[in-house]
Design an enzyme around this catalytic site. Structure first.
Site, PDB file in Angstrom:
ATOM      1  N   LYS A   1      46.185  95.927  52.652  1.00  0.00           N
ATOM      2  CA  LYS A   1      46.819  95.898  51.334  1.00  0.00           C
ATOM      3  C   LYS A   1      47.650  97.168  51.094  1.00  0.00           C
ATOM      4  CE  LYS A   1      47.832  95.380  47.107  1.00  0.00           C
ATOM      5  NZ  LYS A   1      48.582  94.329  46.488  1.00  0.00           N
TER       6      LYS A   1
ATOM      7  N   CYS B   1      52.034  99.461  41.628  1.00  0.00           N
ATOM      8  CA  CYS B   1      51.517  99.185  42.976  1.00  0.00           C
ATOM      9  C   CYS B   1      52.214 100.047  44.020  1.00  0.00           C
ATOM     10  CB  CYS B   1      51.727  97.725  43.319  1.00  0.00           C
ATOM     11  SG  CYS B   1      51.120  96.639  42.039  1.00  0.00           S
TER      12      CYS B   1
HETATM   13  N1  SAJ Z   1      62.624  97.898  44.520  1.00  0.00           N
HETATM   14  C1  SAJ Z   1      63.763  98.565  44.961  1.00  0.00           C
HETATM   15  N2  SAJ Z   1      64.454  98.031  46.000  1.00  0.00           N
HETATM   16  C2  SAJ Z   1      64.086  96.875  46.609  1.00  0.00           C
HETATM   17  C3  SAJ Z   1      62.924  96.216  46.163  1.00  0.00           C
HETATM   18  C4  SAJ Z   1      62.198  96.755  45.116  1.00  0.00           C
HETATM   19  O1  SAJ Z   1      64.140  99.612  44.430  1.00  0.00           O
HETATM   20  O2  SAJ Z   1      64.791  96.443  47.527  1.00  0.00           O
HETATM   21  C5  SAJ Z   1      61.855  98.463  43.401  1.00  0.00           C
HETATM   22  C6  SAJ Z   1      61.795  97.522  42.189  1.00  0.00           C
HETATM   23  O3  SAJ Z   1      62.936  97.659  41.393  1.00  0.00           O
HETATM   24  C7  SAJ Z   1      60.542  97.987  41.519  1.00  0.00           C
HETATM   25  C8  SAJ Z   1      59.652  98.389  42.682  1.00  0.00           C
HETATM   26  O4  SAJ Z   1      60.508  98.588  43.791  1.00  0.00           O
HETATM   27  O5  SAJ Z   1      60.786  99.113  40.709  1.00  0.00           O
HETATM   28  C9  SAJ Z   1      58.580  97.401  43.069  1.00  0.00           C
HETATM   29  O6  SAJ Z   1      59.048  96.071  42.943  1.00  0.00           O
HETATM   30  P1  SAJ Z   1      58.685  94.884  43.952  1.00  0.00           P
HETATM   31  O7  SAJ Z   1      59.255  93.652  43.355  1.00  0.00           O
HETATM   32  O8  SAJ Z   1      59.106  95.192  45.319  1.00  0.00           O
HETATM   33  O9  SAJ Z   1      57.096  94.845  43.985  1.00  0.00           O
HETATM   34  P2  SAJ Z   1      55.938  94.811  42.859  1.00  0.00           P
HETATM   35  O10 SAJ Z   1      55.496  96.219  42.594  1.00  0.00           O
HETATM   36  O11 SAJ Z   1      56.286  93.967  41.697  1.00  0.00           O
HETATM   37  O12 SAJ Z   1      54.776  94.028  43.669  1.00  0.00           O
HETATM   38  C10 SAJ Z   1      54.317  94.579  44.890  1.00  0.00           C
HETATM   39  C11 SAJ Z   1      54.354  93.465  45.953  1.00  0.00           C
HETATM   40  N3  SAJ Z   1      54.140  94.041  47.262  1.00  0.00           N
HETATM   41  C12 SAJ Z   1      54.944  93.772  48.323  1.00  0.00           C
HETATM   42  O13 SAJ Z   1      55.941  93.089  48.219  1.00  0.00           O
HETATM   43  C13 SAJ Z   1      54.547  94.360  49.638  1.00  0.00           C
HETATM   44  C14 SAJ Z   1      53.311  92.395  45.636  1.00  0.00           C
HETATM   45  O14 SAJ Z   1      53.250  91.427  46.673  1.00  0.00           O
HETATM   46  C15 SAJ Z   1      51.929  93.062  45.475  1.00  0.00           C
HETATM   47  O15 SAJ Z   1      50.917  92.100  45.180  1.00  0.00           O
HETATM   48  C16 SAJ Z   1      52.024  94.041  44.328  1.00  0.00           C
HETATM   49  O16 SAJ Z   1      52.983  95.049  44.695  1.00  0.00           O
HETATM   50  C17 SAJ Z   1      50.659  94.646  44.103  1.00  0.00           C
HETATM   51  O17 SAJ Z   1      49.972  94.210  43.147  1.00  0.00           O
HETATM   52  O18 SAJ Z   1      50.231  95.469  44.900  1.00  0.00           O
END
Ligand code: SAJ
Length: 418
Positions: free
Chosen positions: A214, A268
């Site tokens: 995780k 996360c």
């Molecule tokens: N972000 C970027 N660039 C990207 C992708 C995301 O800057 O290319 C930023 C987003 O804007 C945001 C942050 O990263 O601020 C996180 O967003 P996200 O959509 O990537 O992820 P979370 O935090 O909503 O959810 C993550 C997920 N983990 C993965 O994709 C590995 C989700 O599957 C997990 O269950 C969740 O964390 C968790 O609960 O741990």
């Protein structure tokens, strides 16, 4: 030994616990949802929800109304206990597992033979073994799987949640699950349970590897976003359009660069890598630097806006978006919010915030006279600087003529094609 699935308790009714409780309840199993926040319990008891997530309200409403989901503030006896409480970090980036500790203490006296306890919270490696030891200490009358692997009275497993906010209900059912039992029997029992509602594969490992899996998933994402963020800073320096660059590089069959942004938000990805760094500080070089790159990105954006503001006598900045990512209302650890907060408190300029997912400015912004929450048209009409922070659908459709003759700082590439 067999587990019957007549009742399942979910401890912690947040972004993961509540959807899990609602899905299991809608499979006809009696679910007891437990939360120690009386406001949450009161809202849920009426069949309403405190979390904005597509279709969750319908599912919770149906489960509460049919009686299959009962919401309480004190745990009750149950066949299965699922722990889904937060695991933040402390000031020094050390993991804070006090919520897990309290959850286990709150159920210790009601645990019975044949119970299955599943930890879903993102946890530092070793936490599942830690809770097994804690239960052993609190309930010396029970045989635990640490010492009696085949015939324990209670089975304990780690099964991390992996769902994406905004797609929680879909991913809870469709994603593969990693299950790490304290013993093989624990893993098998937990797998039997998840098979009730999970269509994805349930893959068995040990608890420590499941915990690390995780953390690794979110650390992988953090490192890759840091790469994109660093590229955007380099491109600004040498005058290259980072969006075009990434688009072109991603045409290579083995290159898949993520998107830069104002920083990494949410509870996360910006948190979990620290759990690995804390466990192996000397070895976690790349992870630490990535965290630092992502954490420093808001300051880069603030500097850019401050430079733009100096070009105007009366700078008015339209700040588009406050949430931590697109099309949700969640402001936790939001880089956009941090940027707007710091700009507003710098006491220069006026700020018009557009955030379609909230109806009042959060504490920390609301009291300032130089900031207002407005609609898109008001912001675009009045501002001379447009700061794109979140790629909400509402912002993508802004036509290019609305941005003409304005300074545009687009941290998310919202208008990259315009
Ligand atoms: N972000 C970027 N660039 C990207 C992708 C995301 O800057 O290319 C930023 C987003 O804007 C945001 C942050 O990263 O601020 C996180 O967003 P996200 O959509 O990537 O992820 P979370 O935090 O909503 O959810 C993550 C997920 N983990 C993965 O994709 C590995 C989700 O599957 C997990 O269950 C969740 O964390 C968790 O609960 O741990």
């Amino acid at each position: 030994m067999s587990i019957n699935y007549k009742s399942v308790s979910v401890i912690g009714l947040g972004y993961i616990g509540l959807p899990t409780a609602a899905i299991v309840a809608n499979r006809g199993i009696n679910v007891i949802g437990v939360d120690n926040n009386p406001d949450v319990v009161n809202v849920l008891k009426t069949g309403n929800t405190h979390i904005a997530e597509p279709d969750l309200d319908i599912l919770v409403h149906a489960a509460v109304n049919s009686g299959s989901l009962k919401v309480v503030s004190t745990p009750e006896k149950s066949d299965i206990f699922i722990i889904a409480v937060p695991t933040p970090f402390k000031e020094n980036h050390k993991p804070d597992i006090s919520y897990i500790d309290n959850a286990i203490k709150s159920i210790a006296s009601i645990i019975e033979k044949n119970n299955l306890i599943i930890l879903e919270s993102t946890s530092p490696v070793g936490t599942t073994e830690y809770i097994a030891n804690l239960i052993a200490e609190l309930r010396p009358d029970l045989q635990l799987p640490l010492s009696n692997k085949e015939n324990a009275d209670v089975n304990i497993a780690y099964c991390p949640e992996r769902v994406l906010p905004g797609k929680i209900l879909q991913e809870l059912v469709e994603n593969d699950r990693i299950i790490g039992g304290i013993s093989d029997v624990c893993s098998e029992k937990a797998k039997e349970f998840y098979k009730i509602f999970v269509k994805g594969n349930c893959i068995i490992t040990n608890s420590r590897t499941a915990e690390m899996t995780k953390l690794t998933e979110n650390a992988f994402r953090d490192v890759n976003i840091a790469f994109a963020n660093e590229l955007s800073i380099i491109c600004d320096e040498i005058d290259i359009n980072v969006w075009e660059l990434i688009n072109l590089a991603n045409r290579h069959p083995r290159v898949s660069i993520l998107q830069p942004g104002p920083g990494v938000g949410g509870h996360c990805i910006a948190v979990d890598p620290w759990f690995i760094i804390d466990a192996a500080p000397k070895q976690s070089k790349l992870l630490r630097v990535s965290r630092e790159v992502n954490d420093s990105k808001p300051d880069v954006v603030i500097k850019k806006i401050s430079d733009e503001m100096r070009k105007y006598d009366n700078p008015v900045v339209a700040c588009l978006g406050l949430s931590f990512k697109a099309n949700i209302d969640d402001l936790r650890e939001s880089a956009a919010l941090k940027i707007v907060h710091n700009l507003v408190n710098s006491n220069t300029g006026n700020y018009l915030v557009v955030e379609p997912y909230i109806n009042k400015l959060p504490i920390g912004l609301a009291d300032n006279v130089n900031v207002k929450l407005v609609d898109i048209d008001t912001a675009l009409d009045s501002a001379n600087i447009i700061l794109g922070l979140v790629e909400h659908s509402e912002f993508i459709n802004i036509s290019s003529d609305r941005l003409l003759n304005k300074s545009v700082v687009d941290t998310k590439g919202i208008w990259k094609t315009k």
